[in-house]
Design a protein around this motif. Structure first.
Motif, mmCIF file in Angstrom:
data_model
loop_
_atom_site.group_PDB
_atom_site.id
_atom_site.type_symbol
_atom_site.label_atom_id
_atom_site.label_comp_id
_atom_site.label_asym_id
_atom_site.label_seq_id
_atom_site.Cartn_x
_atom_site.Cartn_y
_atom_site.Cartn_z
ATOM 1 N N GLU A 28 0.844 -1.184 0.000
ATOM 2 C CA GLU A 28 0.000 0.000 0.000
ATOM 3 C C GLU A 28 0.882 1.238 0.000
ATOM 4 O O GLU A 28 1.849 1.318 0.757
ATOM 5 N N GLU A 29 0.565 2.193 -0.865
ATOM 6 C CA GLU A 29 1.241 3.485 -0.876
ATOM 7 C C GLU A 29 0.292 4.520 -0.276
ATOM 8 O O GLU A 29 -0.864 4.630 -0.691
ATOM 9 N N ARG A 30 0.780 5.261 0.704
ATOM 10 C CA ARG A 30 -0.056 6.274 1.343
ATOM 11 C C ARG A 30 0.602 7.640 1.215
ATOM 12 O O ARG A 30 1.805 7.799 1.444
ATOM 13 N N GLY A 31 -0.204 8.633 0.856
ATOM 14 C CA GLY A 31 0.247 10.004 0.864
ATOM 15 C C GLY A 31 -0.349 10.716 2.059
ATOM 16 O O GLY A 31 -1.553 10.601 2.343
ATOM 17 N N LEU A 32 0.462 11.435 2.811
ATOM 18 C CA LEU A 32 0.031 12.116 4.028
ATOM 19 C C LEU A 32 0.488 13.566 3.996
ATOM 20 O O LEU A 32 1.386 13.929 3.219
ATOM 21 N N VAL A 33 -0.089 14.376 4.847
ATOM 22 C CA VAL A 33 0.333 15.765 4.980
ATOM 23 C C VAL A 33 0.488 16.077 6.462
ATOM 24 O O VAL A 33 -0.433 15.839 7.256
ATOM 25 N N PHE A 34 1.638 16.600 6.836
ATOM 26 C CA PHE A 34 1.909 16.972 8.221
ATOM 27 C C PHE A 34 2.368 18.427 8.264
ATOM 28 O O PHE A 34 3.359 18.784 7.626
ATOM 29 N N GLU A 35 1.642 19.230 9.015
ATOM 30 C CA GLU A 35 1.975 20.650 9.151
ATOM 31 C C GLU A 35 2.153 21.328 7.794
ATOM 32 O O GLU A 35 3.029 22.176 7.607
ATOM 33 N N GLY A 36 1.336 20.917 6.828
ATOM 34 C CA GLY A 36 1.380 21.535 5.503
ATOM 35 C C GLY A 36 2.366 20.919 4.537
ATOM 36 O O GLY A 36 2.428 21.330 3.369
ATOM 37 N N PHE A 37 3.150 19.920 4.963
ATOM 38 C CA PHE A 37 4.155 19.281 4.114
ATOM 39 C C PHE A 37 3.688 17.884 3.723
ATOM 40 O O PHE A 37 3.449 17.033 4.582
ATOM 41 N N ALA A 38 3.585 17.656 2.408
ATOM 42 C CA ALA A 38 3.174 16.345 1.909
ATOM 43 C C ALA A 38 4.343 15.368 1.961
ATOM 44 O O ALA A 38 5.488 15.729 1.672
ATOM 45 N N TYR A 39 4.041 14.128 2.337
ATOM 46 C CA TYR A 39 5.068 13.082 2.342
ATOM 47 C C TYR A 39 4.396 11.749 2.073
ATOM 48 O O TYR A 39 3.160 11.643 2.088
ATOM 49 N N TYR A 88 12.668 14.808 2.064
ATOM 50 C CA TYR A 88 13.455 13.690 1.559
ATOM 51 C C TYR A 88 12.654 12.918 0.509
ATOM 52 O O TYR A 88 11.424 12.941 0.502
ATOM 53 N N GLY A 89 13.372 12.232 -0.402
ATOM 54 C CA GLY A 89 12.708 11.443 -1.415
ATOM 55 C C GLY A 89 11.775 12.291 -2.260
ATOM 56 O O GLY A 89 12.141 13.372 -2.729
ATOM 57 N N THR A 90 10.549 11.803 -2.436
ATOM 58 C CA THR A 90 9.568 12.533 -3.239
ATOM 59 C C THR A 90 8.678 13.444 -2.398
ATOM 60 O O THR A 90 7.733 14.045 -2.926
ATOM 61 N N ALA A 91 8.961 13.539 -1.111
ATOM 62 C CA ALA A 91 8.167 14.415 -0.234
ATOM 63 C C ALA A 91 8.466 15.883 -0.546
ATOM 64 O O ALA A 91 9.419 16.212 -1.256
ATOM 65 N N ASP A 92 7.640 16.762 0.008
ATOM 66 C CA ASP A 92 7.846 18.192 -0.172
ATOM 67 C C ASP A 92 9.195 18.639 0.392
ATOM 68 O O ASP A 92 9.696 18.063 1.373
ATOM 69 N N PHE A 93 9.754 19.653 -0.220
ATOM 70 C CA PHE A 93 10.959 20.306 0.305
ATOM 71 C C PHE A 93 10.678 20.818 1.714
ATOM 72 O O PHE A 93 9.610 21.383 1.980
ATOM 73 N N LEU A 94 11.644 20.611 2.613
ATOM 74 C CA LEU A 94 11.508 21.056 4.000
ATOM 75 C C LEU A 94 12.660 22.000 4.340
ATOM 76 O O LEU A 94 13.816 21.589 4.363
ATOM 77 N N PRO A 95 12.376 23.283 4.589
ATOM 78 C CA PRO A 95 13.448 24.221 4.927
ATOM 79 C C PRO A 95 14.239 23.767 6.147
ATOM 80 O O PRO A 95 13.700 23.116 7.056
ATOM 81 N N ALA A 96 15.505 24.115 6.183
ATOM 82 C CA ALA A 96 16.402 23.648 7.238
ATOM 83 C C ALA A 96 16.029 24.170 8.617
ATOM 84 O O ALA A 96 16.509 23.652 9.625
ATOM 85 N N ARG A 97 15.161 25.188 8.683
ATOM 86 C CA ARG A 97 14.755 25.672 10.008
ATOM 87 C C ARG A 97 13.924 24.635 10.757
ATOM 88 O O ARG A 97 13.767 24.716 11.974
ATOM 89 N N TYR A 98 13.393 23.653 10.040
ATOM 90 C CA TYR A 98 12.692 22.539 10.675
ATOM 91 C C TYR A 98 13.727 21.479 11.040
ATOM 92 O O TYR A 98 14.416 20.949 10.174
ATOM 93 N N GLY A 99 13.807 21.172 12.308
ATOM 94 C CA GLY A 99 14.866 20.290 12.779
ATOM 95 C C GLY A 99 14.436 18.849 12.978
ATOM 96 O O GLY A 99 13.425 18.379 12.440
ATOM 97 N N ILE A 100 15.204 18.127 13.799
ATOM 98 C CA ILE A 100 14.999 16.696 14.007
ATOM 99 C C ILE A 100 13.720 16.430 14.796
ATOM 100 O O ILE A 100 13.030 15.431 14.562
ATOM 101 N N ASP A 101 13.371 17.312 15.731
ATOM 102 C CA ASP A 101 12.127 17.137 16.479
ATOM 103 C C ASP A 101 10.925 17.121 15.530
ATOM 104 O O ASP A 101 9.973 16.365 15.732
ATOM 105 N N PHE A 102 10.970 17.969 14.504
ATOM 106 C CA PHE A 102 9.872 18.020 13.538
ATOM 107 C C PHE A 102 9.761 16.701 12.780
ATOM 108 O O PHE A 102 8.657 16.179 12.574
ATOM 109 N N LEU A 103 10.901 16.150 12.357
ATOM 110 C CA LEU A 103 10.886 14.878 11.638
ATOM 111 C C LEU A 103 10.401 13.747 12.544
ATOM 112 O O LEU A 103 9.660 12.860 12.097
#
Length: 318
Positions: A28-39, A88-103
């Motif tokens: 199964e392939e799932r597309g999700l959106v978290f805080e406005g970022f698709a992944y 990462y991968g085919t997900a939306d670009f994530l500016p570097a101001r979003y850190g590891i806690d966000f991921l």
């Protein structure tokens, strides 16, 4: 917080990085959106699993298809989940101001959306950074932990190489950047005998050369993110069964660096895989899959012919 499920699309099957028929189970392939970022995430379902779902968080140059070669060994044991997190991968670009806690929060979001309240957690290389933070911040989701090619501090090889790699990419000197990436991840041939060293070197070089402009931009942002936010926070780690391993000739995140991280984890065990370096999961795919699968199904890992002695660094530190 905005969350949504978006329609999954079939990714391109090029360069060995796209989908192939699963070894077992329904995909199964799932597309999700978290805080406005698709992944996107990929789930290989197992109808009669032997253990909790296995979430595989790979390195910065890997995507949700990078673990398909391991599926024939791991999918008989559990439902498998791989993911292209935001940035990462085919997900939306994530500016570097979003850190590891966000991921880490994005991983939690994915598991809530998938209805997986308890999982076995694997993190390799950069995936370990995210997996560890996830385990620290959201321990209730974690049944067992395996980390590979791990460290609690930046390797000097990495901090020295990043500025050169970044400048080469920005100047469009992709061949130079590819050569630098190979030097970073692969052990020096004189370090010791490594299975498939030449073949994996060629594979890594070719994969980097074939990256799209979008992937190159994300690679630069990834390095900026890591250097901005760091790779480790000394937060409590859940006291669940844990294993840290790497190749015995890992020159990027050395065995000692892996051992140091294991010492910070309650009851963690540590070992090295023979005739391998940092890319042990590629060089010794079957053996590393066997080790991961054994640990996540509570089978013995002592005395395996492809591993060196299993240690308990945390007990020694205590």
């Amino acid at each position: 917080m905005r969350t949504a499920v978006i329609a999954a699309q079939d990714p391109p099957a090029t360069g060995g990085s796209g989908p192939v028929p699963p070894a077992s189970g329904q995909v199964e392939e799932r597309g999700l959106v978290f805080e406005g970022f698709a992944y996107q995430c990929r789930i290989v379902h197992r109808s009669a699993p032997l253990t909790a779902p296995l979430v595989l968080l790979g390195g910065s140059s890997q995507n949700r298809y990078s673990w398909q070669g391991h599926e024939k060994y791991l999918s008989p044991l559990a439902t498998l989940v791989t993911v292209d997190l935001p940035g990462y991968g085919t997900a939306d670009f994530l500016p570097a101001r979003y850190g590891i806690d966000f991921l880490a929060a994005a991983v939690r979001h994915m598991l809530v959306e998938l209805g997986m309240p308890r999982v076995n957690l694997f993190g390799g290389c950069f995936g370990e950074v995210v997996a560890l933070r996830f385990a620290q911040l959201h321990p209730e989701f974690v049944a067992r932990i395996v980390f590979c090619g791990a460290a609690k501090r930046f390797p000097e090889l990495y901090t020295d190489a990043v500025p050169h790699l970044t400048r080469a990419i920005e100047r469009g000197e992709i061949e130079e950047a590819a050569a630098g990436l190979v030097r970073l991840f692969m052990s020096n041939p004189g370090a010791g005998q490594v299975r498939r060293h030449a073949a994996v070197t060629r594979l890594l070089h070719r994969q980097f050369l074939n990256q799209t402009p979008d992937e190159l931009v994300k690679a630069v942002e990834h390095n900026t993110r890591l250097l901005t936010h760091g790779c480790y926070e000394p937060l409590p780690v859940p006291a669940v069964p844990s294993l840290v391993f790497t190749g015995e000739y890992d020159t990027l995140c050395t065995p000692q660096m892996n051992r140091e991280l294991a010492a910070t984890m309650p009851s963690a065990r540590f070992t090295t895989v023979k005739e391998a370096d940092h890319l042990v999961t590629v060089e010794r795919r079957e053996e590393s899959s066997d080790l991961i699968g054994r640990f996540f199904t509570d089978r013995p890992i002592d005395g395996l012919p492809y591993c060196n002695a299993v240690e308990s660094p945390g007990r020694a530190a205590g």
